[in-house]
Design a protein around this motif. Structure first.
Motif, short mmCIF file in Angstrom:
data_model
loop_
_atom_site.label_atom_id
_atom_site.label_comp_id
_atom_site.label_asym_id
_atom_site.label_seq_id
_atom_site.Cartn_x
_atom_site.Cartn_y
_atom_site.Cartn_z
N ASP A 63 -1.52 8.95 3.91
CA ASP A 63 -1.61 7.82 4.80
C ASP A 63 -3.19 7.42 4.79
OD1 ASP A 63 1.33 7.11 5.58
OD2 ASP A 63 0.74 9.25 6.67
N LYS A 84 -6.26 3.76 -4.59
CA LYS A 84 -5.86 2.64 -4.28
C LYS A 84 -5.02 2.17 -5.47
CE LYS A 84 -8.01 1.06 -0.58
NZ LYS A 84 -6.88 0.63 0.63
N ALA A 88 -0.35 2.23 -2.34
CA ALA A 88 -0.61 0.77 -1.95
C ALA A 88 -1.02 0.52 -0.59
CB ALA A 88 0.49 -0.31 -2.10
N ASP A 89 -0.75 1.53 0.35
CA ASP A 89 -1.02 0.98 2.02
C ASP A 89 -1.94 2.29 2.24
OD1 ASP A 89 0.80 -0.93 2.23
OD2 ASP A 89 2.34 0.36 2.27
N GLU A 91 -5.39 4.25 3.42
CA GLU A 91 -6.65 3.74 3.74
C GLU A 91 -7.77 4.93 3.56
OE1 GLU A 91 -7.72 0.79 4.65
OE2 GLU A 91 -5.77 -0.03 5.04
N LYS A 134 -4.51 0.78 11.49
CA LYS A 134 -4.46 -0.30 10.41
C LYS A 134 -3.00 0.08 9.56
CE LYS A 134 -6.31 -2.62 6.78
NZ LYS A 134 -7.83 -2.93 5.87
N VAL A 135 -2.96 1.64 9.32
CA VAL A 135 -1.73 2.05 8.59
C VAL A 135 -0.37 1.65 9.11
CG1 VAL A 135 -0.63 4.28 7.69
CG2 VAL A 135 -3.29 3.52 7.09
N ARG A 136 -0.42 2.02 10.57
CA ARG A 136 0.88 1.97 11.59
C ARG A 136 1.10 0.36 11.44
NH1 ARG A 136 -1.49 6.57 14.90
NH2 ARG A 136 -0.11 8.15 14.60
N LYS A 138 0.72 -1.83 9.24
CA LYS A 138 1.16 -2.25 8.03
C LYS A 138 2.81 -1.59 7.71
CE LYS A 138 -2.24 -1.10 5.27
NZ LYS A 138 -3.11 -0.83 4.24
N ARG A 139 2.62 -0.45 8.23
CA ARG A 139 4.01 0.21 8.16
C ARG A 139 5.05 -0.51 9.15
NH1 ARG A 139 4.51 6.59 9.22
NH2 ARG A 139 3.21 6.77 7.38
N ASN A 141 5.18 -3.68 10.09
CA ASN A 141 5.48 -4.89 9.23
C ASN A 141 6.55 -4.66 8.11
OD1 ASN A 141 4.04 -6.37 11.17
ND2 ASN A 141 2.08 -6.46 9.65
N LEU A 142 6.29 -3.73 7.28
CA LEU A 142 6.97 -3.34 6.32
C LEU A 142 8.43 -3.04 6.54
CD1 LEU A 142 4.61 -1.47 4.03
CD2 LEU A 142 5.67 -3.50 3.47
#
Length: 469
Positions: A63, A84, A88-89, A91, A134-136, A138-139, A141-142
């Motif tokens: 992650d 990258k 995709a997600d 950081e 930020k990772v959480r 995005k997770r 939202n997905l």
């Protein structure tokens, strides 16, 4: 309060520990970073060279990656590039003891989350926490989007009744294609919402969705709106004008009330469907357009064909796939869902705090025949939200059409057969039938059904068990 899908997704995402890869050819520094992050809940893996870190990236998913910039073999910028490309997600945080403006710019241009000098571990831990947030997000939202796609994949198409489940399943199969679709249904059943759902779930969703009501315009104006015109085509044509079809190029054109389209315009629409070409009013030059056509009508087009007001060849072109939307009276068990959906929507729009709707008011909604279908229900709920003053939509907030109506629920049994047909049947059989119909009207919500029946929840549960409902 029941947990909302977004709350569940966010909770699941925030609860999951994050995997961190620390890559640094300074073994002691790498170990110190990993131990510091592990103490606050991160799962850390250490690599003490660029090549070792690159191999771990090929084998596992991470992650967050914290990597030294200056390393032999594979440097930090190469780790960033590979991360990258493959994750995709992810950081990536770059650290270095040899900071320079050029390396910082290069790192940020390639998508690094942060670039900082090797210093105190406290600063690195704070930056890692920001990256984790930020990772959480995005997770979450997905996960939310995945759940919404499964259950509410077609935004605005609200319903859990068998009729609407059938409609949604059909939409899921049709949406990814380019087939022309004819949506049939009474006024107010949500034909444009279904058309928008088809567009939003199709490969064309990033292009325009253009809607036009064919019944609202005269023949000349309708043709100008659809196909555009050139300067001088008619008295007021002072300049060239792009029509709806050109504007919708690459997207979806929704023709509402297509059954009211004049015959001369129908011929021109047929040409669009056959050749993918339009001609502006006043011009002879064809223009290629790539548009998916979705049309809708509340009329019986086969009757219109018999009457000579609609072309048979156009009808068959438009109805490659047909979707029929049920009347609201045919899917009354969706009424509680629609009430809740529109209550939330209009409470937010009008900045009102509304807890919900009373059982007495809901009875009125369930008993009403809904000649205007979902649109009428939507307007009634908005009216109640606007006039409400105590946070509970109750009978004192009802529009006159509902407040004057009987609140005796017309079950399908009573509506189709009449109460006289129930005379002579055992009382326990009648009770079972009415419990079943009330559960349908409450969309399976036993608490709501118990309130509507005027009995306690435990009593209802017992009767459900006794009757095998």
């Amino acid at each position: 309060m029941p947990e909302q899908p977004g709350d569940a997704a966010a909770a699941a995402a925030s609860a999951a520990p994050l995997d961190v890869l620390v890559i640094d050819n300074d073994k002691d520094h790498a170990q110190a970073v990993a131990e510091s992050l592990a103490r606050i809940g991160y799962r850390c893996t250490v690599a003490t060279s660029g090549p070792e870190g690159a191999k771990l990236l090929d084998d596992r998913a991470f992650d967050i990656i914290i990597t030294d910039l200056m390393m032999a073999g594979v440097d930090g910028l190469e780790i960033l590039r590979r991360a990258k490309e493959n994750l995709a997600d992810v950081e990536v945080i770059l650290i270095t003891g040899h900071a320079s403006i050029s390396s910082a710019v290069a790192a940020m241009q390639q998508g690094a989350f942060h670039y900082l000098e090797k210093s105190g571990i406290a600063e690195l831990r704070a930056v890692t926490n920001s990256a984790a947030e930020k990772v959480r997000l995005k997770r979450a939202n997905l996960e939310l989007n995945r759940r919404l796609d499964e259950k509410f994949g077609f935004e605005g198409v609200v319903g859990a009744s068998p009729q609407m489940n059938d409609v949604i399943e059909r939409l899921k199969r049709i949406a990814p294609t380019d087939a022309t679709v004819l949506i049939q249904g009474e006024t107010g059943t949500g034909k444009e919402l279904v058309a928008q759902a088809l567009h939003q779930n199709s490969p064309r969703k990033k292009k325009a969705f253009v809607a036009l009501n064919c019944a609202a315009l005269s023949e000349n104006i309708l043709e100008s709106e659809l196909f555009g015109h050139v300067k001088g085509a008619f008295t007021d044509a002072s300049a060239d004008r792009v029509g709806k079809f050109e504007f919708a190029h690459g997207g979806t054109m929704f023709l509402d009330e297509v059954g009211d389209m004049p015959l001369p315009t129908q011929i021109k629409l047929l040409r669009v469907l056959e050749n993918g070409e339009i001609t502006r009013v006043g011009s002879n030059d064809p223009i290629k357009v790539n548009v998916r056509i979705v049309s809708a009508t509340n009329r019986n087009l086969e009757d219109a064909i018999e009457a000579g007001t609609f072309r048979s060849d156009l009808y068959h072109r438009l109805k490659v796939v047909t979707i029929r939307l049920p009347r609201l009276a045919e899917r009354s068990q969706d009424i509680p869902l629609l009430i809740d959906h529109f209550t939330k929507q209009f409470a937010k729009r009008h900045n009102k705090h509304v807890r919900g709707m009373s059982t007495a008011a809901r009875r009125k909604f369930v008993a009403y025949p809904w000649p205007g279908n979902v649109r009428e229900l939507r307007n009634f709920v908005e009216s109640m939200v606007v006039v409400d003053y105590d946070g509970l939509l109750d009978v004192d907030d009802l529009p006159s059409e509902l407040s004057d109506a009987s609140d005796a629920v017309q079950t399908p049994i009573a509506a189709q057969q009449g109460l006289a047909s129930l005379v002579g049947r055992p009382l326990d059989e009648l009770e079972r039938l009415f419990i079943l119909e009330t559960l349908n009207a409450a969309a399976g919500n036993r608490e709501e059904a118990a309130k509507m029946l005027g009995i306690g929840e435990r009593t209802l549960y017992r009767k459900i068990k006794d009757y095998g409902v």
